[in-house]
Design a protein around this motif. Structure first.
Motif, PDB file in Angstrom:
ATOM      1  N   ALA A   1      16.387  46.014  40.413  1.00 61.13           N
ATOM      2  CA  ALA A   1      17.012  47.325  40.564  1.00 61.13           C
ATOM      3  C   ALA A   1      18.276  47.327  39.715  1.00 61.13           C
ATOM      4  CB  ALA A   1      17.358  47.597  42.024  1.00 61.13           C
ATOM      5  N   ILE A   2      18.451  48.363  38.913  1.00 64.66           N
ATOM      6  CA  ILE A   2      19.605  48.469  38.027  1.00 64.66           C
ATOM      7  C   ILE A   2      20.425  49.670  38.452  1.00 64.66           C
ATOM      8  CG2 ILE A   2      20.395  48.763  35.652  1.00 64.66           C
ATOM      9  CD1 ILE A   2      17.819  47.438  34.725  1.00 64.66           C
TER      10      ILE A   2
ATOM     11  N   VAL B   1      15.893  52.155  37.638  1.00 70.72           N
ATOM     12  CA  VAL B   1      17.267  52.451  37.236  1.00 70.72           C
ATOM     13  C   VAL B   1      17.764  53.637  38.044  1.00 70.72           C
ATOM     14  CG1 VAL B   1      18.816  53.067  35.341  1.00 70.72           C
ATOM     15  CG2 VAL B   1      16.791  51.642  34.888  1.00 70.72           C
ATOM     16  N   PHE B   2      18.911  53.458  38.696  1.00 74.46           N
ATOM     17  CA  PHE B   2      19.552  54.541  39.444  1.00 74.46           C
ATOM     18  C   PHE B   2      20.819  54.957  38.708  1.00 74.46           C
ATOM     19  CE2 PHE B   2      17.304  51.850  42.483  1.00 74.46           C
ATOM     20  CZ  PHE B   2      16.472  52.776  43.082  1.00 74.46           C
ATOM     21  N   GLU B   3      20.888  56.200  38.319  1.00 78.30           N
ATOM     22  CA  GLU B   3      22.060  56.734  37.616  1.00 78.30           C
ATOM     23  C   GLU B   3      22.623  57.895  38.436  1.00 78.30           C
ATOM     24  OE1 GLU B   3      25.077  57.991  35.792  1.00 78.30           O
ATOM     25  OE2 GLU B   3      24.142  56.167  34.991  1.00 78.30           O
TER      26      GLU B   3
ATOM     27  N   ASP C   1      18.158  44.940  49.683  1.00 76.23           N
ATOM     28  CA  ASP C   1      17.758  46.271  50.135  1.00 76.23           C
ATOM     29  C   ASP C   1      18.840  47.265  49.731  1.00 76.23           C
ATOM     30  OD1 ASP C   1      15.485  45.262  51.235  1.00 76.23           O
ATOM     31  OD2 ASP C   1      16.185  45.337  53.310  1.00 76.23           O
ATOM     32  N   LEU C   2      18.449  48.310  49.041  1.00 80.57           N
ATOM     33  CA  LEU C   2      19.384  49.331  48.588  1.00 80.57           C
ATOM     34  C   LEU C   2      19.073  50.656  49.270  1.00 80.57           C
ATOM     35  CD1 LEU C   2      18.595  47.373  45.985  1.00 80.57           C
ATOM     36  CD2 LEU C   2      20.198  48.912  44.818  1.00 80.57           C
ATOM     37  N   GLU C   3      20.104  51.286  49.806  1.00 83.66           N
ATOM     38  CA  GLU C   3      19.965  52.641  50.304  1.00 83.66           C
ATOM     39  C   GLU C   3      20.426  53.576  49.204  1.00 83.66           C
ATOM     40  OE1 GLU C   3      21.538  55.654  53.844  1.00 83.66           O
ATOM     41  OE2 GLU C   3      22.317  53.602  53.704  1.00 83.66           O
TER      42      GLU C   3
ATOM     43  N   ALA D   1      14.454  45.082  46.060  1.00 77.03           N
ATOM     44  CA  ALA D   1      14.296  44.467  44.743  1.00 77.03           C
ATOM     45  C   ALA D   1      14.632  42.992  44.846  1.00 77.03           C
ATOM     46  CB  ALA D   1      15.205  45.151  43.722  1.00 77.03           C
ATOM     47  N   ARG D   2      13.994  42.205  44.018  1.00 79.26           N
ATOM     48  CA  ARG D   2      14.263  40.772  44.055  1.00 79.26           C
ATOM     49  C   ARG D   2      15.647  40.462  43.505  1.00 79.26           C
ATOM     50  NH1 ARG D   2       9.277  37.795  41.358  1.00 79.26           N
ATOM     51  NH2 ARG D   2      10.492  35.972  42.012  1.00 79.26           N
ATOM     52  N   TYR D   3      16.068  41.253  42.518  1.00 82.04           N
ATOM     53  CA  TYR D   3      17.399  41.051  41.931  1.00 82.04           C
ATOM     54  C   TYR D   3      18.014  42.408  41.615  1.00 82.04           C
ATOM     55  CZ  TYR D   3      16.181  36.144  41.494  1.00 82.04           C
ATOM     56  OH  TYR D   3      15.818  34.857  41.789  1.00 82.04           O
ATOM     57  N   VAL D   4      19.337  42.413  41.514  1.00 84.85           N
ATOM     58  CA  VAL D   4      20.085  43.641  41.232  1.00 84.85           C
ATOM     59  C   VAL D   4      21.011  43.397  40.047  1.00 84.85           C
ATOM     60  CG1 VAL D   4      21.759  45.320  42.101  1.00 84.85           C
ATOM     61  CG2 VAL D   4      20.021  44.362  43.637  1.00 84.85           C
ATOM     62  N   ILE D   5      21.005  44.322  39.108  1.00 88.10           N
ATOM     63  CA  ILE D   5      22.005  44.355  38.031  1.00 88.10           C
ATOM     64  C   ILE D   5      22.924  45.530  38.306  1.00 88.10           C
ATOM     65  CG2 ILE D   5      22.437  44.658  35.574  1.00 88.10           C
ATOM     66  CD1 ILE D   5      19.676  43.497  35.012  1.00 88.10           C
TER      67      ILE D   5
END
Length: 432
Positions: free
Chosen positions: A9-10, A33-35, A142-144, A157-161
């Motif tokens: 997840a970016i 990608v979340f913008e 876990d991202l809200e 996601a397994r990893y976050v940038i």
């Protein structure tokens, strides 16, 4: 999208996030990608460095840049407020130069091209979507997330940038931000049309003007536009008790080097102000996260390091995670390697910036002597070769020594950095 699991997840769709997204998606990774904003949106940082050209080649975006009409940039010029002319440098003359040009870009269009490119290469992109909360576990994050005017959702996601820029979602989450006490500056800037431009390649140069207590930038852009701004101590701006528009107009009119180019100029955007923008994060990686771009830190914009460091970080994050996703046990070593690389680059720029704010820097720069190939080495660093080879590093050490010695011995002509008094220029017209 609820409860979906992604490889990466970016957070943030700027240059760092979109670069990482493109490369990971091409590698077959599932990327989201979340913008939080809607592109295109106004941004500064329009002057790019030639060292990033290899990244653009790897991304495959040169043709898109040409279609967008981005301007080829051949170098720059530095000047002092007390003189009429500066010293130009061209990237082709840099020490062992491999790239002669970079780009001058309207950031709104540039960032849009990169984000669209990420989507075209397989990344899922969602704009106007903010990360409201994040929780890390042994095997995932876990991202809200919440899109504008929609209910919150959750993804894993397994990893976050974190490439969320100065907002730095994870930097704030873990309370990592540290400011540079000696770089508490404010930048005031706007876009103008009708600024007088030079002919040929000199019309593409970024110009930096050093005054006694501030410095100015002038960046030519396509379609008869220019980005122009001033950087100074935040305290000085507050003492003036003027609006950003008033302050910028008066500051430009006091500098003949710039004012003569702006006789027929008109401002076509609001005058923006950005304060206290230099900072770093105490950590750049964690068990399942990495910081990239401005989320990792930002150093004074004098040498156009922002986009370069963002592209570098995005590329390195992608390469690192592409390995770690298949070999999780290699994460500690590779994350540490990424952090060392990025900190080394940022440290190099910090040293350059600290030298810039001494009067002696501009005195030495404006009196170039071809001794030991020091000017070409400085040129290479200005082009983004900040870590460089040993050959560049020792020449830069010699340059810094000369700057230090100039404080005590006049090896180069002294300069006041004060503009001569002139008849006030007419007020700049504004269409903003």
């Amino acid at each position: 999208m609820s409860d979906a699991t992604y490889d990466v997840a970016i957070i943030g769709g700027g240059p760092a996030g979109s670069t990482a997204a493109t490369l990971l998606a091409r590698a077959g990774r599932r990327v989201f990608v979340f913008e939080r904003e809607k592109f295109p949106r106004f941004h500064i940082g329009e002057s790019l460095l030639p060292i990033s050209m290899k990244t653009f080649t790897r991304l495959g975006v040169h043709e898109k840049f040409a279609q967008a009409g981005f301007m080829r940039k051949y170098g720059g010029e530095m000047a002092s407020a007390c003189s009429d002319e500066g010293v130009k440098f061209y990237f082709k003359d840099g020490y062992r130069s491999q790239t002669e040009t970079s780009y001058q870009v309207p950031r709104a269009e540039f960032d849009q091209v990169l984000l669209d490119h990420a989507a075209e290469n397989g990344a899922e992109v969602r704009e106007q979507t903010s990360v409201k909360g994040i929780e890390f576990f042994a095997d995932r994050a876990d991202l809200e997330v919440q899109r504008k005017d929609a209910a919150p959702e959750k993804i894993s996601a397994r990893y976050v940038i974190d490439a969320s820029g100065r907002h730095s979602v994870l930097g704030n989450h873990f309370k990592l931000k540290e400011t540079y006490a000696h770089l508490q500056k404010i930048s005031i800037f706007a876009h103008y049309e009708g600024v007088q431009a030079d002919e040929g390649r000199d019309g593409t140069l970024t110009r930096q003007l050093r005054a006694s207590d501030r410095w100015f930038w002038y960046i030519p852009l396509p379609q008869d536009r220019a980005s122009i701004g001033v950087v100074l101590d935040t305290a000085l701006f507050k003492q003036a008790k003027k609006s950003p528009e008033e302050f910028l107009e008066e500051a430009l009119a006091e500098q003949p080097f710039l004012a003569r180019r702006m006789t027929n100029a008109r401002r076509v955007t609001p005058a923006y102000a950005s304060a206290d923008f230099s900072y770093r994060q105490s950590r750049l990686t964690g068990d399942r996260w990495m910081l990239a771009g401005d989320a990792a830190g930002f150093i004074d914009p004098v040498f156009s390091s922002g986009v370069f460091l963002a592209l570098l970080a995005g590329e390195q994050c992608a390469d690192t995670l592409d390995i770690v996703l298949d070999h999780p046990r290699r994460a500690p070593r590779l994350f540490a390697q990424y952090e060392r690389l990025l900190r080394r680059a940022m440290k190099g720029y910090l040293r350059f910036v600290n030298a810039w704010y001494s009067k002696e820097f501009i005195e030495v720069f404006l009196y170039p002597q071809d001794v030991l190939q020091i000017p070409p080495a400085v040129n290479a660093v200005l082009g983004g070769n900040i870590s460089g080879s040993f050959a560049i590093r020792w020449r830069m050490s010699a340059f810094y020594f000369i700057v230090w010695l100039q404080r005590y011995l006049p090896l180069c002509p002294r300069r006041t950095l004060v503009a001569p008094k002139t008849t006030p220029e007419p007020a700049l017209r504004s269409a903003a």
